[in-house]
Design a protein around this motif. Structure first.
Motif, PDB file in Angstrom:
ATOM      1  N   VAL A 522      -7.238   0.959 -11.033  1.00 45.82           N
ATOM      2  CA  VAL A 522      -5.798   0.761 -11.138  1.00 45.82           C
ATOM      3  C   VAL A 522      -5.081   1.752 -10.236  1.00 45.82           C
ATOM      4  O   VAL A 522      -5.536   2.891 -10.050  1.00 45.82           O
ATOM      5  CB  VAL A 522      -5.298   0.892 -12.588  1.00 45.82           C
ATOM      6  CG1 VAL A 522      -5.977  -0.119 -13.489  1.00 45.82           C
ATOM      7  CG2 VAL A 522      -5.512   2.296 -13.130  1.00 45.82           C
ATOM      8  N   VAL A 523      -3.966   1.307  -9.706  1.00 43.35           N
ATOM      9  CA  VAL A 523      -3.086   2.153  -8.911  1.00 43.35           C
ATOM     10  C   VAL A 523      -1.757   2.221  -9.638  1.00 43.35           C
ATOM     11  O   VAL A 523      -1.068   1.205  -9.777  1.00 43.35           O
ATOM     12  CB  VAL A 523      -2.908   1.606  -7.481  1.00 43.35           C
ATOM     13  CG1 VAL A 523      -2.033   2.562  -6.664  1.00 43.35           C
ATOM     14  CG2 VAL A 523      -4.259   1.400  -6.803  1.00 43.35           C
ATOM     15  N   LEU A 524      -1.400   3.394 -10.128  1.00 40.46           N
ATOM     16  CA  LEU A 524      -0.162   3.597 -10.864  1.00 40.46           C
ATOM     17  C   LEU A 524       0.830   4.282  -9.938  1.00 40.46           C
ATOM     18  O   LEU A 524       0.610   5.415  -9.503  1.00 40.46           O
ATOM     19  CB  LEU A 524      -0.411   4.473 -12.100  1.00 40.46           C
ATOM     20  CG  LEU A 524      -1.548   4.036 -13.040  1.00 40.46           C
ATOM     21  CD1 LEU A 524      -1.677   5.019 -14.202  1.00 40.46           C
ATOM     22  CD2 LEU A 524      -1.323   2.627 -13.552  1.00 40.46           C
ATOM     23  N   ILE A 554      -8.606   5.568 -11.395  1.00 40.68           N
ATOM     24  CA  ILE A 554      -7.139   5.564 -11.362  1.00 40.68           C
ATOM     25  C   ILE A 554      -6.659   6.303 -10.121  1.00 40.68           C
ATOM     26  O   ILE A 554      -7.134   7.409  -9.826  1.00 40.68           O
ATOM     27  CB  ILE A 554      -6.532   6.269 -12.591  1.00 40.68           C
ATOM     28  CG1 ILE A 554      -7.059   5.681 -13.898  1.00 40.68           C
ATOM     29  CG2 ILE A 554      -5.012   6.202 -12.556  1.00 40.68           C
ATOM     30  CD1 ILE A 554      -6.598   6.454 -15.135  1.00 40.68           C
ATOM     31  N   HIS A 555      -5.718   5.691  -9.405  1.00 40.39           N
ATOM     32  CA  HIS A 555      -4.937   6.400  -8.381  1.00 40.39           C
ATOM     33  C   HIS A 555      -3.536   6.570  -8.964  1.00 40.39           C
ATOM     34  O   HIS A 555      -2.824   5.596  -9.196  1.00 40.39           O
ATOM     35  CB  HIS A 555      -4.883   5.596  -7.086  1.00 40.39           C
ATOM     36  CG  HIS A 555      -6.206   5.450  -6.408  1.00 40.39           C
ATOM     37  ND1 HIS A 555      -6.708   6.382  -5.524  1.00 40.39           N
ATOM     38  CD2 HIS A 555      -7.148   4.470  -6.503  1.00 40.39           C
ATOM     39  CE1 HIS A 555      -7.890   5.986  -5.102  1.00 40.39           C
ATOM     40  NE2 HIS A 555      -8.178   4.829  -5.673  1.00 40.39           N
ATOM     41  N   TYR A 621      -7.705  -3.934  -6.340  1.00 37.20           N
ATOM     42  CA  TYR A 621      -7.039  -3.084  -7.329  1.00 37.20           C
ATOM     43  C   TYR A 621      -6.054  -3.895  -8.166  1.00 37.20           C
ATOM     44  O   TYR A 621      -5.600  -4.966  -7.775  1.00 37.20           O
ATOM     45  CB  TYR A 621      -6.249  -1.964  -6.635  1.00 37.20           C
ATOM     46  CG  TYR A 621      -7.077  -1.038  -5.767  1.00 37.20           C
ATOM     47  CD1 TYR A 621      -7.739   0.055  -6.315  1.00 37.20           C
ATOM     48  CD2 TYR A 621      -7.188  -1.268  -4.396  1.00 37.20           C
ATOM     49  CE1 TYR A 621      -8.486   0.907  -5.514  1.00 37.20           C
ATOM     50  CE2 TYR A 621      -7.933  -0.426  -3.581  1.00 37.20           C
ATOM     51  CZ  TYR A 621      -8.586   0.656  -4.154  1.00 37.20           C
ATOM     52  OH  TYR A 621      -9.326   1.496  -3.369  1.00 37.20           O
ATOM     53  N   ASP A 622      -5.716  -3.338  -9.310  1.00 37.17           N
ATOM     54  CA  ASP A 622      -4.543  -3.768 -10.068  1.00 37.17           C
ATOM     55  C   ASP A 622      -3.463  -2.715  -9.849  1.00 37.17           C
ATOM     56  O   ASP A 622      -3.690  -1.524 -10.114  1.00 37.17           O
ATOM     57  CB  ASP A 622      -4.871  -3.871 -11.565  1.00 37.17           C
ATOM     58  CG  ASP A 622      -5.744  -5.069 -11.889  1.00 37.17           C
ATOM     59  OD1 ASP A 622      -5.645  -6.071 -11.168  1.00 37.17           O
ATOM     60  OD2 ASP A 622      -6.528  -4.985 -12.847  1.00 37.17           O
ATOM     61  N   GLU A 647      -0.290 -11.706  -8.370  1.00 35.29           N
ATOM     62  CA  GLU A 647      -0.760 -11.582  -9.743  1.00 35.29           C
ATOM     63  C   GLU A 647      -1.452 -10.247  -9.999  1.00 35.29           C
ATOM     64  O   GLU A 647      -1.705  -9.882 -11.151  1.00 35.29           O
ATOM     65  CB  GLU A 647      -1.696 -12.739 -10.096  1.00 35.29           C
ATOM     66  CG  GLU A 647      -2.951 -12.818  -9.272  1.00 35.29           C
ATOM     67  CD  GLU A 647      -2.800 -13.737  -8.066  1.00 35.29           C
ATOM     68  OE1 GLU A 647      -3.836 -14.254  -7.597  1.00 35.29           O
ATOM     69  OE2 GLU A 647      -1.653 -13.919  -7.607  1.00 35.29           O
ATOM     70  N   ARG A 648      -1.762  -9.492  -8.929  1.00 31.67           N
ATOM     71  CA  ARG A 648      -2.354  -8.172  -9.093  1.00 31.67           C
ATOM     72  C   ARG A 648      -1.285  -7.075  -9.134  1.00 31.67           C
ATOM     73  O   ARG A 648      -1.625  -5.897  -9.221  1.00 31.67           O
ATOM     74  CB  ARG A 648      -3.325  -7.885  -7.940  1.00 31.67           C
ATOM     75  CG  ARG A 648      -4.533  -8.801  -7.922  1.00 31.67           C
ATOM     76  CD  ARG A 648      -5.490  -8.490  -9.063  1.00 31.67           C
ATOM     77  NE  ARG A 648      -6.574  -9.443  -9.133  1.00 31.67           N
ATOM     78  CZ  ARG A 648      -7.676  -9.397  -8.388  1.00 31.67           C
ATOM     79  NH1 ARG A 648      -7.826  -8.439  -7.495  1.00 31.67           N
ATOM     80  NH2 ARG A 648      -8.601 -10.307  -8.528  1.00 31.67           N
ATOM     81  N   ILE A 649      -0.030  -7.471  -9.053  1.00 35.71           N
ATOM     82  CA  ILE A 649       1.063  -6.488  -9.052  1.00 35.71           C
ATOM     83  C   ILE A 649       1.843  -6.625 -10.351  1.00 35.71           C
ATOM     84  O   ILE A 649       2.452  -7.665 -10.621  1.00 35.71           O
ATOM     85  CB  ILE A 649       2.000  -6.685  -7.844  1.00 35.71           C
ATOM     86  CG1 ILE A 649       1.202  -6.717  -6.532  1.00 35.71           C
ATOM     87  CG2 ILE A 649       3.037  -5.566  -7.800  1.00 35.71           C
ATOM     88  CD1 ILE A 649       2.033  -7.063  -5.319  1.00 35.71           C
ATOM     89  N   HIS A 650       1.821  -5.587 -11.154  1.00 39.19           N
ATOM     90  CA  HIS A 650       2.551  -5.559 -12.420  1.00 39.19           C
ATOM     91  C   HIS A 650       3.691  -4.561 -12.263  1.00 39.19           C
ATOM     92  O   HIS A 650       3.541  -3.523 -11.610  1.00 39.19           O
ATOM     93  CB  HIS A 650       1.624  -5.126 -13.557  1.00 39.19           C
ATOM     94  CG  HIS A 650       0.324  -5.871 -13.583  1.00 39.19           C
ATOM     95  ND1 HIS A 650       0.121  -6.990 -14.343  1.00 39.19           N
ATOM     96  CD2 HIS A 650      -0.841  -5.653 -12.910  1.00 39.19           C
ATOM     97  CE1 HIS A 650      -1.109  -7.424 -14.167  1.00 39.19           C
ATOM     98  NE2 HIS A 650      -1.726  -6.631 -13.295  1.00 39.19           N
TER      99      HIS A 650
END
Length: 770
Positions: A522-524, A554-555, A621-622, A647-650
């Motif tokens: 995941v990339v936050l 996690i990034h 990534y998400d 769809e991978r971008i929240h």
């Protein structure tokens, strides 16, 4: 690792628990493989508390009860000092010393007459005097733990186990809530039984009432089994089901024959004490039953049932209730026998649980997996820092059942437990329930709608704030930025929300949540106070890694003005120390003199797509984005431009202006009208402009800081039904829920631009009673 001998399949606890979190059951061979049953006896039944019988039968010196714990014969006996437990096996040829239950002055083996006193010491062994190097004191009965839970006696073969009360002590308060006085109960009957199903199959059937309306017509006529009225709760080492007697049962108007439920006990209670003891109370006159369930090989089970009644209960009531329970038991046996046949076939290998209706079954299966893990040790030694059940360590903290719709949209009273300053402009408010009940579960990333009463205002103020910590049953953490100007609620909270301050809140909600079905890194990416939901997501992933040993990469990329206003700096570093694949990058747009590059931040400037692509290696990534509108729009467009699928971008934003939503289908009435539609929410006095990218009226209200009640968000349940004071709406899809005159469903509607009213004094196009 858990070795499954017949199929030579190797399964890790982490993979099994991850599947359970997705709603998948244990594989079929866990219910049919003799090797699994052998491990269960060793790892579960020989390391947990096993029910023996009522303490009233052990009131006098010499009173004893025999039984089994993990197939080991045991005896509990009252001596002159205490209740004493022993392995009921003679030290000579391992014959069982005592049989059944009764009273004895000493314990004598019926094989060769070796005799033990009531403290377990060997006092006589015929012909032993002539035996060289034989001393009686070297061969006592092996001791074991014996403790009481209220009027009931349990044993444990594990001498280092924690106390019985630490496992099940809270159960006594729940039982008392039914109106039952445990000490007044008398044992009425005790029967043994056998069954044609694995012990887990039977207990998983016990742990849900999803099947009740279909399979138990008599039970469903006596007890209200509707999901919203039938509560399911895990308390770590025990799980509870609470229901209420139906009014029709009290009035004798049931369509099927049941027992007479018109006594002083109106609450039904059904509890499973891990791993295999059930305690049951039915509505009516004082009654309680206990069942013990143990393996009899992989495809059968056996056990015994005890029925208790309070003083003065009639023979007729006792007879009818026992018959009622046996009928329900027979109906369950038909079901579980059929399930066992399906399991023996092995196809399909896994079933699919409904998480909201069968979460007690999932919790039970997680306890089984944990107990059979090679490295588990004793269950009580495992870390329990968090109550989230997705773990190789099963927490003993309570987790509440899925909320009824009425509770979902009802306010509960919270109080401030403490306040912590996170930066010069952000403080965390820890909120707990005033009634002491555990909090309902929330997903990492969701927000909490709160309502506060501000002096001088006629209506309470409603706001939503992201929860900045992962789930726990004890407190919400709202990390709020101290606003200026019109930021009324945040200013009020900073001035007034000290320890003990009370407010009201709905259940957590929101669609911006971590996708837990994905194992992708995941990339936050956050800006300013947008860090708050990212903290909940990061903490959840670290908590998962702590328990499973598998850390999802996690990034963590965060932008702020300077170190004084940046929040959670220390906490993020703590998480990074524990989570080896958590990389942190802080970008400050205007570092202060005390900021030190490489210490308090890593780069100067603003977080943009150039920085993100430089920090995140190519891969799948998400992405999770949260921050101001300009920040969000730039990153969303940049990611899509680099080939990231939408769809991978929240994303989560703070207010209107974010244009990340997919374009809504254009209605004919809008083809020639590109101007904004003006919407007013009458109760709050909030006015805002709607355009297509703002989504539905419900989403517009939430973006404006309101928290309307909602359920399905798809026009089915009707929970969000709202009066429309002025104007008209159009539905994206025709809703199924009924609507009265002048009512609309904001969850699936958009406002319609008023025609020919431009001279109407600037009146909004649409006015809603929100």
């Amino acid at each position: 690792m858990i070795q499954i001998i017949p199929s030579q399949v190797t399964e890790t606890p982490a993979s099994l628990l991850a599947a359970l979190d997705r709603g998948e059951s244990l594989p079929a061979h866990w219910y049919t493989d003799p090797a699994i049953t052998t491990r269960e006896i060793e790892k579960i039944f020989r390391k947990t508390w096993n029910y023996i019988g009522p303490a009233k039968e052990l009131a006098n010196p010499g009173d004893y009860i025999t039984g089994y714990a993990g197939e080991v014969p045991v005896v509990v006996i009252r001596n002159e000092v205490e209740l004493a437990g022993f392995v009921n096996v003679c030290r000579h040829r391992r014959h069982e010393v005592m049989k059944g239950r009764g009273n004895a002055k000493m314990m004598q083996c019926g094989y060769h007459a070796w005799t033990y006193d009531l403290t377990g010491c060997l006092k006589g062994a015929p012909r032993s005097a002539a035996e060289r190097n034989f001393r009686l004191e070297d061969y006592p009965l092996l001791p074991l733990r014996a403790e009481t839970l209220g009027p009931f006696v349990f044993v444990n073969l594990d001498s280092q186990a924690k106390s019985l009360a630490s496992y099940y002590g809270d159960l006594l308060n729940i039982l008392a809530g039914s109106g039952i006085h445990l000490e007044s109960l008398e044992l009425y009957s005790r029967d043994s039984w056998t069954a044609e199903a694995n012990w887990k199959t039977m207990l998983e059937n016990y742990l849900e009432c999803y099947h009740c309306a279909v399979a138990h017509p008599g039970f469903s006529a006596a007890i209200d089994v509707k999901q919203e009225n039938y509560n399911l709760t895990t308390h770590g080492w025990f799980a509870s089901q609470l229901g209420q007697v139906r009014q029709s049962a009290l009035e004798g108007k049931t369509a099927v024959e049941i027992y007479d439920a018109r006594g002083e006990i109106t609450q039904a209670q059904y509890h499973l004490l891990w791993p295999n003891v059930t305690v049951n109370i039915n509505p009516g006159f004082p009654n309680l039953s206990i069942d013990v369930w143990v393996p009899d090989g992989p495809n059968k089970a056996k056990g015994f049932s005890e029925q208790y009644f309070g003083p003065g209960v009639s023979e007729q009531f006792a007879h009818d209730l026992i018959a009622f329970n046996k009928k329900v038991g027979y109906e369950d046996d038909v079901l579980t026998n059929s399930v066992q046949h399906g399991l023996l076939g092995g196809m399909p290998d896994r079933g699919r649980f409904l998480i909201n209706s069968e979460h007690l079954c999932i919790h039970f299966q997680k306890l089984v997996v944990q107990a059979l893990s090679e490295n588990s040790g004793r269950l009580e030694e495992l870390p329990a820092a968090s109550s989230h059940p997705v773990s190789t360590t099963i927490s003993a903290a309570p987790t509440a059942s899925a909320a009824a719709e009425s509770e979902r949209n009802s306010y509960v009273e919270l109080e401030v437990a403490k306040v912590e300053r996170e930066s010069e402009i952000i403080s965390s408010f820890y909120l707990r329930r005033v009634d002491g009940d555990p909090l309902y579960r929330w997903e990492p990333g969701q927000f909490l709608p709160i309502r506060v009463t501000i002096p001088g205002r006629t209506e309470p103020a409603l706001r939503t704030y992201s929860i900045s910590t992962c789930y726990n049953p004890n407190f919400y953490r709202l990390s709020i930025r101290r606003g200026e100007g019109a930021a009324l609620v945040s200013q009020f909270m900073y001035a007034n929300a000290k320890t003990g301050f009370r407010l009201h809140a709905l259940m957590p909600r929101g669609k911006f949540v971590l996708d837990q079905s994905s194992n992708r890194a995941v990339v936050l990416v956050s800006g300013g106070v947008g860090i708050t939901p990212m903290m909940a997501i990061a903490e959840h992933i670290v908590e998962e890694g702590r328990r499973t040993g598998t850390y999802r990469p996690i990034h963590f990329i965060h932008g702020a003005q300077n170190g004084r206003v940046r929040a959670f700096g220390k906490r993020i570093q703590e998480l990074a120390v524990e989570h080896r694949t958590l990389s942190v990058h802080v970008c400050l747009s205007g570092p202060s003199p005390e900021d030190e590059i490489g210490v308090t931040y890593h780069s100067k400037g603003r977080v943009d797509i150039t920085l993100v692509t430089a920090l995140v290696p190519p891969g799948d990534y998400d992405f999770y984005l949260c921050g101001p509108s300009e920040f969000m729009n730039s990153l969303y467009a940049g990611l899509v431009g680099t080939g990231v699928r939408p769809e991978r971008i929240h994303y989560e934003s703070f207010g209107p202006g974010t244009v990340l939503k997919p374009e809504l289908p254009r209605k004919p009435s809008e083809e020639h009208n590109g101007s904004a539609v003006h919407v007013k929410f009458a109760r709050s006095g909030t006015e805002t402009a709607w355009s297509r990218e703002d989504g539905t009226l419900l989403e517009l209200a939430e973006e404006a800081g309101l928290a309307p009640a909602f359920g399905c968000r798809s026009g089915i349940c009707g929970t969000c039904k709202t009066k429309i004071v002025h104007g008209a709406v159009e539905y994206l899809d025709e809703p199924l829920a009924d609507r009265g005159e002048g009512e609309i469903l904001p969850c699936c509607s958009v406002p319609r631009k008023a025609q020919g009213e431009n001279q109407n004094g600037g009146r909004p196009d649409v006015v809603l009673d929100l």
